[in-house]
Design an enzyme around this catalytic site. Sequence first.
Site, PDB file in Angstrom:
ATOM      1  N   ARG A 109     -15.837   3.492   1.008  1.00  5.82           N
ATOM      2  CA  ARG A 109     -14.540   3.330   1.684  1.00  5.82           C
ATOM      3  C   ARG A 109     -14.454   1.982   2.383  1.00  5.82           C
ATOM      4  NH1 ARG A 109     -13.132   5.588   7.124  1.00  5.82           N
ATOM      5  NH2 ARG A 109     -10.901   5.220   7.413  1.00  5.82           N
ATOM      6  N   HIS A 113     -11.559  -0.659   1.382  1.00  2.00           N
ATOM      7  CA  HIS A 113     -10.552  -1.084   2.348  1.00  2.00           C
ATOM      8  C   HIS A 113     -10.624  -2.576   2.638  1.00  2.00           C
ATOM      9  CE1 HIS A 113      -9.244   3.016   4.177  1.00  2.00           C
ATOM     10  NE2 HIS A 113      -9.504   3.118   2.884  1.00  2.00           N
ATOM     11  N   HIS A 243     -11.760   9.412  -4.631  1.00  2.77           N
ATOM     12  CA  HIS A 243     -11.654  10.613  -3.816  1.00  2.77           C
ATOM     13  C   HIS A 243     -12.523  11.743  -4.341  1.00  2.77           C
ATOM     14  CE1 HIS A 243      -7.542   9.589  -1.745  1.00  2.77           C
ATOM     15  NE2 HIS A 243      -8.560   8.878  -1.290  1.00  2.77           N
ATOM     16  N   TRP A 259     -12.412  16.665  -0.993  1.00  2.00           N
ATOM     17  CA  TRP A 259     -11.643  16.871  -2.215  1.00  2.00           C
ATOM     18  C   TRP A 259     -12.407  17.744  -3.212  1.00  2.00           C
ATOM     19  CZ3 TRP A 259     -11.527  12.292   0.496  1.00  2.00           C
ATOM     20  CH2 TRP A 259     -10.271  11.776   0.827  1.00  2.00           C
TER      21      TRP A 259
END
Length: 362
Positions: A109, A113, A243, A259
């Site tokens: 992540r 990002h 995800h 998820w």
Amino acid sequence: MFRIITSKIRKNVVKNNFIQRHQLSTENNQFSNNEFNYSSMIRIGAGTFLSFFAYSQLSKLNASSDSTTDFKKVREDITELLNDENAKNPSVDGESNGGGGAIAPMLLRLAWHCSGTWCKSSKNGGSEGATMRFKPECDHGGNAGLGIARGLLEPIKVKYPNITYADLYILAGVVAVEEMGGPKVGFRYGRSDAPKATTPEEDPRFSPDGRLPDGDKDAQHLRDIFYRMGFDDKGIVALSGAHAVGRCHTDRSGFWGPWTRADTTFSNEYYRLMLEEKWTQKKTHNGDKWEGPPQFENPEGDLMMLSTDLALVKDEKFRPYVEKYAKDEDLFFNDFAKYYQELNELGCTNLKSEKKWYEIWK
């Protein structure tokens, strides 16, 4: 800003050199009389030296990772960190999110990002600069909790000072994918570190807030975000497959839950579950009324999907890719590796292979 300063320094150097040539040829007929004005030379030389010194300092501030960096050893240390039982990702939700590989989704992540802020029209943002180290970007809503990831990587940066933060963050995401059982993703180094916080107008490595996907939006929002970076519909669906790992935290995004049931294993389960499970809007949490943003859950309530996730199956152009990836994990892995490397390199120039020239054919 760094380009403007560099340009000014170069102009000063040229100007000083011109003055030097002019003075040496005219002042007191120095050369025609075989005389030498030492004070003039000292003044001129000092000015030229200071210009070169300033330029060299600027170059250091914007230097990329040194070619002497042993990326194999950096990879090994990142892997060791991922498997460290004491490396934690604390959250108010109380789940165990650390040790034995559970921080890997967070490092993915972080890299995602850092890269996902690129704008192809404005030509700013992206993984160059490691700008998330500074306010206000570190406090952007989409980056909540990522200070933990940056902190975990700090000892590795200290150990290998010749690698930039920008390259380290991206490499950590690449290693995380591979260590979670995902595809091998290409990595090239050469990103620079921004020396201080500033604006996108002053330094194009920075970006404004609002560049990352917002989980409670629809298919058009996804296209707005990803088209801005230069991706197509296939790329949107492939990159959304990240995800497959990790989970949402109420003290960060406001959403809750994983998820998949194997949230530290990179797989195509995300797509399969999206198609096979029945998803309804979440109403309660631990027996109480759900107060968070809109999200969806399976009948058992142990898994979740965001509005942007389910948009992939509702949209007639996205859905065929979801169906293909749900049936063929190798296809998903190949496409993810391709698009993820592209994501990591958006806006970057002069990147180099971490392999030495003689290792390329091995």
